[in-house]
Design a protein around this motif. Structure first.
Motif, PDB file in Angstrom:
ATOM      1  N   LYS A  21      45.293 153.095  56.730  1.00  0.00           N
ATOM      2  CA  LYS A  21      45.224 154.566  56.632  1.00  0.00           C
ATOM      3  C   LYS A  21      45.800 155.218  57.900  1.00  0.00           C
ATOM      4  O   LYS A  21      46.552 156.195  57.828  1.00  0.00           O
ATOM      5  N   GLU A  22      45.461 154.631  59.052  1.00  0.00           N
ATOM      6  CA  GLU A  22      45.959 155.179  60.326  1.00  0.00           C
ATOM      7  C   GLU A  22      47.483 155.059  60.424  1.00  0.00           C
ATOM      8  O   GLU A  22      48.143 155.941  60.948  1.00  0.00           O
TER       9      GLU A  22
ATOM     10  N   THR B 260      42.946 152.524  66.563  1.00  0.00           N
ATOM     11  CA  THR B 260      42.188 152.082  65.371  1.00  0.00           C
ATOM     12  C   THR B 260      43.045 151.146  64.514  1.00  0.00           C
ATOM     13  O   THR B 260      42.592 150.075  64.114  1.00  0.00           O
TER      14      THR B 260
ATOM     15  N   CYS C 255      43.021 164.524  55.232  1.00  0.00           N
ATOM     16  CA  CYS C 255      43.455 164.147  56.585  1.00  0.00           C
ATOM     17  C   CYS C 255      44.922 164.497  56.819  1.00  0.00           C
ATOM     18  O   CYS C 255      45.281 165.019  57.875  1.00  0.00           O
TER      19      CYS C 255
ATOM     20  N   CYS D 206      38.224 161.589  59.454  1.00  0.00           N
ATOM     21  CA  CYS D 206      38.726 160.262  59.859  1.00  0.00           C
ATOM     22  C   CYS D 206      37.581 159.261  59.915  1.00  0.00           C
ATOM     23  O   CYS D 206      37.740 158.101  59.546  1.00  0.00           O
TER      24      CYS D 206
ATOM     25  N   LYS E 114      44.800 157.727  69.570  1.00  0.00           N
ATOM     26  CA  LYS E 114      43.561 157.408  68.843  1.00  0.00           C
ATOM     27  C   LYS E 114      43.875 156.633  67.559  1.00  0.00           C
ATOM     28  O   LYS E 114      43.216 155.652  67.230  1.00  0.00           O
ATOM     29  N   LEU E 115      44.911 157.073  66.830  1.00  0.00           N
ATOM     30  CA  LEU E 115      45.285 156.406  65.579  1.00  0.00           C
ATOM     31  C   LEU E 115      45.810 154.994  65.844  1.00  0.00           C
ATOM     32  O   LEU E 115      45.494 154.053  65.115  1.00  0.00           O
TER      33      LEU E 115
ATOM     34  N   ILE F 167      50.094 157.978  61.243  1.00  0.00           N
ATOM     35  CA  ILE F 167      51.049 157.920  62.369  1.00  0.00           C
ATOM     36  C   ILE F 167      52.452 158.246  61.856  1.00  0.00           C
ATOM     37  O   ILE F 167      53.175 159.062  62.440  1.00  0.00           O
TER      38      ILE F 167
ATOM     39  N   THR G 126      44.384 150.858  61.295  1.00  0.00           N
ATOM     40  CA  THR G 126      44.190 150.326  59.934  1.00  0.00           C
ATOM     41  C   THR G 126      45.316 150.899  59.071  1.00  0.00           C
ATOM     42  O   THR G 126      46.137 151.672  59.569  1.00  0.00           O
TER      43      THR G 126
END
Length: 341
Positions: free
Chosen positions: A160-161, A156, A125, A116, A152-153, A165, A158
């Motif tokens: 990608k996150e 952040t 990932c 990550c 956590k995701l 999710i 973005t």
């Protein structure tokens, strides 16, 4: 200085150990390569025999390495293959001991955290996240870890996150709702806040909108709104798991209730979630402040009381302090005040 004959004995021992490990790796690799739903029963039985015949550490290291090589690749792995591999881990986790699942989980979570941060382009990932999701599906790990990863995701946030999710919610969303609906509701609220503040940041708004729609569908327990959601394969494998686990403890009591932070800092603070895990680091909790306070109380009492405390084997600072407080107090109120201090 190591004498030549001892040096030679050590070298032959190392060579012997290396050969044993290579042989063990070949055997485990052969079993994992043949792994499929119909022969899961015989393969898990053979793996249990290997665990009985070899050291747990060697087996855990070998199994984790082979599974990581098989499941964590730059291309997306088939969901069924990942499920079967994780199901094998969960059966060993329940039948052999919780250190099997704990060792594999720690390796997966650390690798996921590392990837990550590194912005890897491939699908590693997603594959690692699928492994964690299925470890939760097959009762190896508690929902606490899944919520930690989701938080956590979301923090952040973005593109990608957002993908990750969505991927995680599609795999375990309804199980999370069943286990802890309140935590899921808080997470959805947090994600909505993030989405409203980050609207200008994304050129393509459709992913964010889709994620929010998926979350609302989860909150309203509406399975039809989530495309491609199919709980049937997981349910079928859970049934198989119940048949293959020897003990009745295939449920919640063997789940590892461990947070993301604990897993990532296991080398610094020890692995408290594994019963009997040895650890030789600095003390987990620094209690210098409390020690200073204890010494303060002890300093005020007479040597006669201290001698009495020693005779009665009050062998730690805190025991001595409490003993001295009780012996030197005027009445119960005075003792109460001093003990509070």
């Amino acid at each position: 200085y190591v004498p030549p004959q001892i040096r030679k004995a050590q070298e032959t021992l190392d060579d012997k150990k290396r050969e044993e490990l290579v042989r063990l790796k070949k055997m485990v690799n052969g079993l994992i390569n043949r792994l499929s739903e119909p022969n899961l029963s015989s393969i898990s039985g053979q793996m249990e025999e290997l665990y009985m015949a070899n050291s747990r550490k060697d087996m855990n290291d070998t199994l984790t390495d082979i599974l990581m090589n098989a499941c964590v690749t730059a291309v997306a792995m088939p969901a069924r293959l990942l499920m079967e591999h994780v199901l094998l881990v969960s059966i060993l986790h329940h039948n052999v001991g919780i250190e099997v699942g704990a060792h594999f989980l720690e390796a997966v979570v650390k690798k996921f955290d590392e990837l990550c941060k590194s912005d890897a382009e491939g699908k590693e990932c997603e594959n690692l996240l699928a492994l964690i999701a299925h470890l939760y599906n097959f009762h190896v790990v508690h929902c606490l870890l899944i919520f930690d990863i989701l938080k956590k995701l979301v923090s952040t946030f973005t593109e990608k996150e957002i993908e990750l999710i969505l991927f995680l919610l599609k795999n375990v969303g309804f199980s999370l709702r069943k286990d802890d609906a309140l935590a899921l509701k808080e997470l959805i609220t947090e994600a909505q806040k993030k989405a409203s503040t980050a609207e200008k940041k994304f050129q393509d708004q459709t992913r964010v909108r889709f994620m929010l729609e998926t979350m609302m569908a989860l909150r309203n327990n509406d399975m039809r709104k989530i495309p491609g959601y199919d709980p049937e394969p997981v349910e079928r494998l859970r049934k198989l798991q119940r048949a293959l686990v020897h003990s009745s403890g295939s449920g919640k009591d063997t789940q590892l209730r461990v947070s993301l932070e604990s897993l990532l800092s296991a080398d610094q603070v020890g692995r408290w979630w594994i019963v009997g895990s040895s650890w030789s680091g600095a003390p987990m909790i620094s209690d210098t402040k409390s020690q200073a306070q204890q010494k303060l109380h002890v300093g005020k009492v007479s040597s006669k009381i201290m001698e009495l405390a020693r005779k009665l084997r009050m062998n730690t600072d805190i025991r001595r302090s409490i003993f001295c407080v009780l012996m030197t107090s005027e009445d119960f109120m005075d003792a109460f005040e001093k003990l509070l201090k």
